[in-house]
Design a protein around this motif. Structure first.
Motif, short mmCIF file in Angstrom:
data_model
loop_
_atom_site.label_atom_id
_atom_site.label_comp_id
_atom_site.label_asym_id
_atom_site.label_seq_id
_atom_site.Cartn_x
_atom_site.Cartn_y
_atom_site.Cartn_z
N ALA A 117 0.84 -1.20 0.00
CA ALA A 117 0.00 0.00 0.00
C ALA A 117 0.87 1.25 0.00
CB ALA A 117 -0.92 0.01 1.21
N VAL A 118 0.31 2.34 -0.48
CA VAL A 118 1.02 3.63 -0.51
C VAL A 118 0.14 4.67 0.17
CG1 VAL A 118 2.35 3.11 -2.58
CG2 VAL A 118 0.11 4.17 -2.79
N GLU A 119 0.78 5.76 0.60
CA GLU A 119 0.07 6.84 1.28
C GLU A 119 0.34 8.15 0.57
OE1 GLU A 119 -0.24 7.10 5.70
OE2 GLU A 119 0.87 8.99 5.43
N GLN A 120 -0.67 8.99 0.51
CA GLN A 120 -0.55 10.31 -0.09
C GLN A 120 -1.18 11.34 0.83
OE1 GLN A 120 -0.91 10.79 -4.42
NE2 GLN A 120 -2.70 12.08 -4.03
N THR A 121 -0.41 12.35 1.18
CA THR A 121 -0.88 13.37 2.10
C THR A 121 -1.79 14.38 1.40
OG1 THR A 121 1.05 13.18 3.53
CG2 THR A 121 -0.12 15.27 3.59
N MET A 122 -2.89 14.72 2.07
CA MET A 122 -3.80 15.74 1.55
C MET A 122 -3.76 17.01 2.40
SD MET A 122 -7.12 13.46 0.41
CE MET A 122 -7.45 12.85 2.07
N VAL A 123 -3.63 16.86 3.72
CA VAL A 123 -3.55 18.01 4.62
C VAL A 123 -2.49 17.70 5.66
CG1 VAL A 123 -4.78 19.51 6.24
CG2 VAL A 123 -6.03 18.46 4.32
N TYR A 124 -1.46 18.56 5.74
CA TYR A 124 -0.43 18.42 6.77
C TYR A 124 0.47 19.66 6.76
CZ TYR A 124 3.41 16.74 9.61
OH TYR A 124 4.35 16.61 10.61
N PRO A 125 0.74 20.22 7.90
CA PRO A 125 0.18 19.87 9.21
C PRO A 125 -1.23 20.42 9.39
CG PRO A 125 1.67 21.74 9.43
CD PRO A 125 1.76 21.31 7.99
N GLU A 126 -2.00 19.70 10.20
CA GLU A 126 -3.32 20.16 10.61
C GLU A 126 -3.27 20.38 12.12
OE1 GLU A 126 -7.95 18.93 9.83
OE2 GLU A 126 -6.60 17.34 10.48
N PRO A 177 -4.28 24.94 8.74
CA PRO A 177 -3.69 23.74 8.12
C PRO A 177 -3.07 24.06 6.77
CG PRO A 177 -6.05 23.77 7.78
CD PRO A 177 -5.75 24.95 8.65
N THR A 178 -2.20 23.16 6.30
CA THR A 178 -1.61 23.26 4.97
C THR A 178 -2.23 22.19 4.10
OG1 THR A 178 0.47 24.11 5.85
CG2 THR A 178 0.52 23.17 3.64
N ILE A 179 -2.79 22.60 2.96
CA ILE A 179 -3.50 21.69 2.06
C ILE A 179 -2.63 21.38 0.86
CG2 ILE A 179 -5.57 21.42 0.62
CD1 ILE A 179 -6.99 23.35 2.55
N HIS A 180 -2.56 20.09 0.48
CA HIS A 180 -1.70 19.63 -0.59
C HIS A 180 -2.54 19.15 -1.78
CE1 HIS A 180 1.90 19.52 2.08
NE2 HIS A 180 0.97 19.30 3.00
N TYR A 207 -12.83 20.01 2.11
CA TYR A 207 -12.12 20.49 3.29
C TYR A 207 -12.07 22.02 3.31
CZ TYR A 207 -8.45 20.61 6.88
OH TYR A 207 -7.72 20.84 8.03
N ARG A 208 -11.72 22.62 2.17
CA ARG A 208 -11.67 24.08 2.08
C ARG A 208 -13.05 24.69 2.36
NH1 ARG A 208 -7.96 23.16 -2.50
NH2 ARG A 208 -5.90 23.99 -1.94
N ALA A 209 -14.09 24.09 1.79
CA ALA A 209 -15.44 24.60 2.01
C ALA A 209 -15.85 24.50 3.48
CB ALA A 209 -16.44 23.84 1.13
#
Length: 322
Positions: A156-165, A315-318, A293-295
């Motif tokens: 499995a792989v992971e992809q960040t969407m929001v970090y840091p929150e 938070p920082t959104i990716h 998330y933004r909404a």
């Protein structure tokens, strides 16, 4: 097989009410179903404890066999899909979040030809197990740091969407610190912490304990088996405090304040196995989530008086990977 999944969900949730919510049935219906399963097997599978329900010796035996059988069945179904030309349902797992309904609606609009099935749980560890067992194709986690988080399954792989929150803290409106714009974690040493519903441990409580101990105290934790509405009610009545994400909606008689220095941060991420879902689907899921998330931030976080003046709490959104 359906009954075995019910038994495993009960064990992972640690609570009949939480398992019922996850399975989309009423608590009395699930209790009656459990009694029928126990009658078939020949004895009680769970016993009540101060912390929820725990498997009996018979229950542990059944769970051990059930997990192996379900893993084999899921592997069979997953491998069989490779021989089918038509896309199957998109099996989505997610932690509980105020955004889930809006995110799912957005996904169904973007993928009108795909049936989307869902598995929702409070525990990132449970969701990671479901991914490893091929029960779901992709999971959305709101997880703690790498030292305590459930490891990514093999392949499995992971992809960040929001970090840091950065997490904030929900306080009663009458709390002694409610008038502050920012809260020092050390100033909460005498408070009672209310934690999310009990279930399979996924590292979140360990992160809170570690952050508190780093500033000189161990958190006093109570009420481990409550749902979100019950937690909000207890905070409003002055019975405790709780960590919360910046997406949290306004709560009556409660204030949300950022924690100084970001002592507790989360990562919103997707995990999936590349052989079961395409990169194109992952990018659609990712983009739909960060748009939602933004909404949600715009609707909820910006109502806090400190939001515009405290950029360190944002938070920082990716964006999705190319």
């Amino acid at each position: 097989m359906r009954h075995l999944r019910v038994v495993c969900r009960l064990a992972d949730s640690g609570s009949v009410s939480k398992a019922a919510a996850a399975l989309g049935v009423s608590q009395p219906s699930l209790t009656a179903q459990l009694h029928r399963i126990e009658d078939t097997i020949g004895g009680p599978l769970f016993e009540r404890s101060p912390f929820g329900i725990l498997p009996t010796p018979l229950g542990k035996h059944v769970l051990g066999r059930a997990r192996a059988m379900l893993a084999d069945m899921d592997d069979l179904l997953g491998s069989s899909r490779r021989y089918s030309a038509r896309p199957g349902p998109l099996r989505l797992g997610s932690v509980r979040t105020v955004m889930f309904g809006a995110w799912l609606s957005r996904l169904e609009e973007l993928l009108p030809d795909r049936q989307i099935t869902t598995q929702v749980d409070t525990s990132c560890a449970v969701l990671t197990d479901l991914l490893a067992a091929d029960v779901v194709d992709v999971i959305m986690l709101g997880r703690c740091d790498d030292a305590h988080a459930p490891p990514c399954p093999a392949r499995a792989v992971e992809q960040t969407m929001v970090y840091p929150e950065p997490f904030a803290v929900a306080l009663p409106a009458t709390h002694r610190l409610a008038s502050r714009d920012e809260i020092q974690l050390a100033d909460l040493a005498e408070d009672t912490w209310i934690i999310p519903p009990a279930g399979k441990e996924d590292g979140d409580l360990a992160v809170l304990r570690e952050a508190c101990e780093a500033v000189g105290f161990s958190p006093q934790v109570r009420y481990p088996n409550l749902d979100s509405a019950e937690i909000e009610q207890l905070i409003g009545e002055g019975r405790g405090i709780c960590l919360c994400a910046p997406t949290v909606r306004p709560i009556p008689t409660t204030v949300i304040r950022p924690l100084a220095g970001q002592p507790v941060i989360w990562r919103r991420a997707l995990r999936w196995r590349p052989e079961t879902i395409s990169r194109a689907d992952i990018n659609v899921i990712h983009q739909a989530f960060i748009d939602t998330y933004r909404a949600t931030i715009a609707d909820n976080a910006t109502t806090h008086p400190w939001w515009q003046t405290t950029p360190t709490a944002h938070p920082t959104i990716h964006a999705p990977c190319a």
